[in-house]
Every structure is written in structure tokens, then in C-alpha cells.
Design a protein around this motif. Sequence first.
Motif, PDB file in Angstrom:
ATOM      1  N   LYS A 125      -4.680 -55.862  -7.872  1.00  0.00           N
ATOM      2  CA  LYS A 125      -5.814 -55.273  -8.596  1.00  0.00           C
ATOM      3  C   LYS A 125      -7.078 -55.132  -7.754  1.00  0.00           C
ATOM      4  CE  LYS A 125      -4.264 -56.909 -13.092  1.00  0.00           C
ATOM      5  NZ  LYS A 125      -4.380 -58.047 -14.012  1.00  0.00           N
ATOM      6  N   VAL A 126      -7.316 -56.058  -6.837  1.00  0.00           N
ATOM      7  CA  VAL A 126      -8.533 -55.956  -6.018  1.00  0.00           C
ATOM      8  C   VAL A 126      -8.453 -54.703  -5.139  1.00  0.00           C
ATOM      9  CG1 VAL A 126      -9.941 -57.055  -4.229  1.00  0.00           C
ATOM     10  CG2 VAL A 126      -8.919 -58.455  -6.038  1.00  0.00           C
ATOM     11  N   GLY A 127      -7.303 -54.523  -4.493  1.00  0.00           N
ATOM     12  CA  GLY A 127      -7.105 -53.348  -3.642  1.00  0.00           C
ATOM     13  C   GLY A 127      -7.196 -52.051  -4.440  1.00  0.00           C
ATOM     14  N   ALA A 128      -6.609 -52.032  -5.625  1.00  0.00           N
ATOM     15  CA  ALA A 128      -6.628 -50.821  -6.458  1.00  0.00           C
ATOM     16  C   ALA A 128      -8.069 -50.472  -6.843  1.00  0.00           C
ATOM     17  CB  ALA A 128      -5.771 -51.029  -7.704  1.00  0.00           C
ATOM     18  N   HIS A 129      -8.854 -51.492  -7.154  1.00  0.00           N
ATOM     19  CA  HIS A 129     -10.267 -51.275  -7.491  1.00  0.00           C
ATOM     20  C   HIS A 129     -11.010 -50.633  -6.308  1.00  0.00           C
ATOM     21  CE1 HIS A 129     -14.291 -52.115  -9.104  1.00  0.00           C
ATOM     22  NE2 HIS A 129     -14.585 -52.639  -7.918  1.00  0.00           N
ATOM     23  N   VAL A 130     -10.792 -51.177  -5.119  1.00  0.00           N
ATOM     24  CA  VAL A 130     -11.480 -50.656  -3.930  1.00  0.00           C
ATOM     25  C   VAL A 130     -11.032 -49.219  -3.628  1.00  0.00           C
ATOM     26  CG1 VAL A 130     -11.837 -50.945  -1.449  1.00  0.00           C
ATOM     27  CG2 VAL A 130     -11.876 -52.950  -2.953  1.00  0.00           C
ATOM     28  N   ARG A 131      -9.730 -48.968  -3.714  1.00  0.00           N
ATOM     29  CA  ARG A 131      -9.223 -47.618  -3.413  1.00  0.00           C
ATOM     30  C   ARG A 131      -9.822 -46.585  -4.366  1.00  0.00           C
ATOM     31  NH1 ARG A 131      -3.491 -46.965  -3.948  1.00  0.00           N
ATOM     32  NH2 ARG A 131      -3.598 -45.198  -2.513  1.00  0.00           N
ATOM     33  N   ALA A 132     -10.009 -46.977  -5.600  1.00  0.00           N
ATOM     34  CA  ALA A 132     -10.603 -46.058  -6.573  1.00  0.00           C
ATOM     35  C   ALA A 132     -12.053 -45.741  -6.197  1.00  0.00           C
ATOM     36  CB  ALA A 132     -10.520 -46.647  -7.975  1.00  0.00           C
ATOM     37  N   GLN A 133     -12.763 -46.741  -5.696  1.00  0.00           N
ATOM     38  CA  GLN A 133     -14.154 -46.494  -5.270  1.00  0.00           C
ATOM     39  C   GLN A 133     -14.188 -45.620  -4.022  1.00  0.00           C
ATOM     40  OE1 GLN A 133     -16.500 -47.658  -7.434  1.00  0.00           O
ATOM     41  NE2 GLN A 133     -14.651 -48.363  -8.497  1.00  0.00           N
ATOM     42  N   ILE A 134     -13.231 -45.824  -3.121  1.00  0.00           N
ATOM     43  CA  ILE A 134     -13.160 -45.005  -1.901  1.00  0.00           C
ATOM     44  C   ILE A 134     -12.891 -43.537  -2.282  1.00  0.00           C
ATOM     45  CG2 ILE A 134     -11.831 -44.569   0.223  1.00  0.00           C
ATOM     46  CD1 ILE A 134     -11.456 -47.622   0.500  1.00  0.00           C
ATOM     47  N   ALA A 135     -12.034 -43.332  -3.280  1.00  0.00           N
ATOM     48  CA  ALA A 135     -11.700 -41.965  -3.714  1.00  0.00           C
ATOM     49  C   ALA A 135     -12.947 -41.232  -4.217  1.00  0.00           C
ATOM     50  CB  ALA A 135     -10.630 -42.013  -4.804  1.00  0.00           C
ATOM     51  N   LYS A 136     -13.879 -41.984  -4.790  1.00  0.00           N
ATOM     52  CA  LYS A 136     -15.093 -41.361  -5.339  1.00  0.00           C
ATOM     53  C   LYS A 136     -15.979 -40.720  -4.270  1.00  0.00           C
ATOM     54  CE  LYS A 136     -15.516 -44.081  -9.531  1.00  0.00           C
ATOM     55  NZ  LYS A 136     -16.105 -45.304 -10.100  1.00  0.00           N
ATOM     56  N   VAL A 137     -15.844 -41.133  -3.014  1.00  0.00           N
ATOM     57  CA  VAL A 137     -16.628 -40.480  -1.956  1.00  0.00           C
ATOM     58  C   VAL A 137     -15.766 -39.468  -1.183  1.00  0.00           C
ATOM     59  CG1 VAL A 137     -18.290 -42.374  -1.735  1.00  0.00           C
ATOM     60  CG2 VAL A 137     -16.255 -42.360  -0.272  1.00  0.00           C
TER      61      VAL A 137
END
Length: 333
Positions: A125-137
Motif C-alpha cells: 500500500k505504501v508503494g501504491a500510494h506513492v505511485r499514484a502521486q507520481i502519476a499526478k505529475v
Amino acid sequence: RRTILKSLAAAPAVVALGRPGIARAAEFDLKYGNNLPVTHPLNVRAQEAVERIARETNGRVQIQIFPNNQLGGDTDMLSQVRSGGITFFTPSALVIATLVPAAAINAVGFAFADYDQVWGAMDGKVGAHVRAQIAKVNLYAFEKMWDNGFRQMTTSGKPIQTAADMAGLKIRVPVSPLSISMFKGLGAAPASLQFSEVYSALQTKVVDAQENPLPIIQVAKLYEVQKACALSNHIWDGFWFIANGRAWKGLPEDLQKIVAGAINDAGMKQRDDIRKLNATLQADLEAKGLAFNRTSPDSFRAKLREAGFYAEWKGRFGDEAWGLLEGAVGKLA
Ligand code: X2X
């Protein structure tokens, strides 16, 4: 005459596949930049992935690797991957956090006890959260994070035994707000420098100390300009393998699948390389003259708590992300 012309016309395709260096332009000619010497497992495994991708796409996707800060330091490569000047980059979590603050979550001081916790969090879940934030940029982060390692502190002077030894220490840290905050909290005098500048900054005594995982200390030969290494395990750090969002979306789905498959598989092998290196590196580095000592995290954690480090970063990451991290590692200070 006709037959000869035909076979000549067929020849370049064979050449293009067998010798990518002199090939005509591929359908997708992509660049990948990173900050590490070619001998680091990240570059060894990335090279294998690039070869596999060329093979499995029948030469349609050719990736050229620019290792060792050839294209500039981390900050330069981060803007290049955003603009599309390069397609791929592998920033450390600390570095991409200058753009995506949530990405520093894995670098909270003394959060992870071991690799089971690390991969549980980052593949979960931690990695998935970060990847989602990376996708936003508008960047695409591949699923599997690559390993940098548990960061350790080296000095040119007296060894670091407890947090008290950090007082006033001129220590280089990456260009990372969390690292600056953490080392200030520990009472040190941290300076942010890109990795490309670390060796000479230590050599010329611009700084007296730095902190990096043992594989980096080895491949970048930092043992030549440092005397002691405290096994502090203060931060676990990994590399996000990222792609420019537009370039990634521009790849047909079948090619995306091949590229992602090869890169994620290579990442898993790279993690295993680091795991094996971790078992032997201390002895290697001792033989090269670096003195080692163990430290207990207790005095460091207490000092960080007292400085308000955990409270501050819990606020900055927010309850959701902090909760995900605590879900993986247990209650933090
Ligand atoms: O710059 C560093 O210290 C390094 C190599 O660990 C990172 O990429 C953050």
C-alpha cells in the motif's frame, strides 16, 4: 542483378538487430539517464533489460543508457524526464520527493527494521500510494522499486557512535528536504549536494561526512576519501524507475507490456544483487581501509523525537500516508 539487390536490401535489418550501436533509428529510440557508476547492480540489470527489450520487440524499442550523471546531476535529469528530453530516469525516493513530496515517506528515519518490512510496504500500500502521486505529475512509475539500500554514515574524522557525535557535523545529504530536516534534528550541519559532486566535496573537505548504502560507498569509491563507517541504517532508500508520461502513453500496449515486464523483472534481480552484496561488502570495505562500528538506533530516535521530527513529518505526509507506513512497520515515535 535483381537477386543481389534484394539480398543487399535485406541485410540492414539483420545488422540493426545484431548491432544496436550502428543500427538505423528504431521506431522508438529512448534515452535512460541515471546517477550511478556502470558497475552498480542498477546499471548491470538495466543493461540486461535494455537488451531483452530490443530482442522481444524485434528492435522496435531501443533504449540507450546514460549512466553516471553523463546527462547532468539528479536535478537536471528530473527536469529532462519531465520535459521528455529523456524517457527514463531512476531517481532515489529522496530526490523525486523534491517534485512529489509523498515519495519521501519510505525515508522517515528509522522506520524500517528489515527488508521484509521494506518490500511489504513498497510492493504494497505504501508503494501504491506513492505511485499514484507520481502519476499526478505526468510521470509513470514502474511497479517494482529498485533497491538503493539502508543508508549508513561515513566520516573522515571520529566515528559516530551515538546521536551526540552528530553535533555540528558537516555532512553531505542528497537534495532532499527530509534529509536536511532529519540531520538538522540530529544536531548536524547538513549540506545538500547532488551525487555527482560528493566525491570531490569529501576529497576537498567541503564536507567531512556523507551517508549512503554500502554498495554506493563501494562503486563510487567513497572509502578513498572517508575513514569510518557507522552502521546506522537510518534511512531505507530505493530508486523509482520512472518514465515521461507522454512518451509512455505513446508506446503501443504490446510494447508497454514488454518494456514493463523487462524492467520489473530486472528490478527484482537488482534487489537480489544488493541483498547478496550486503552480506559481503563490510569485509570488502574493511580490507580497503574503512573502519566499521555498529550503532543503536535509540539515541538517534530519541533525539529526533525531541526535535519534533516525527510530529513534523507526520503532519507533512498527512494521516493517510503516515497510517499506511505505520501499517507496514508498526507505531512510529
Ligand atoms: O545521492 C545519493 O546519495 C544517492 C546515490 O544515494 C541517491 O541517489 C539519493
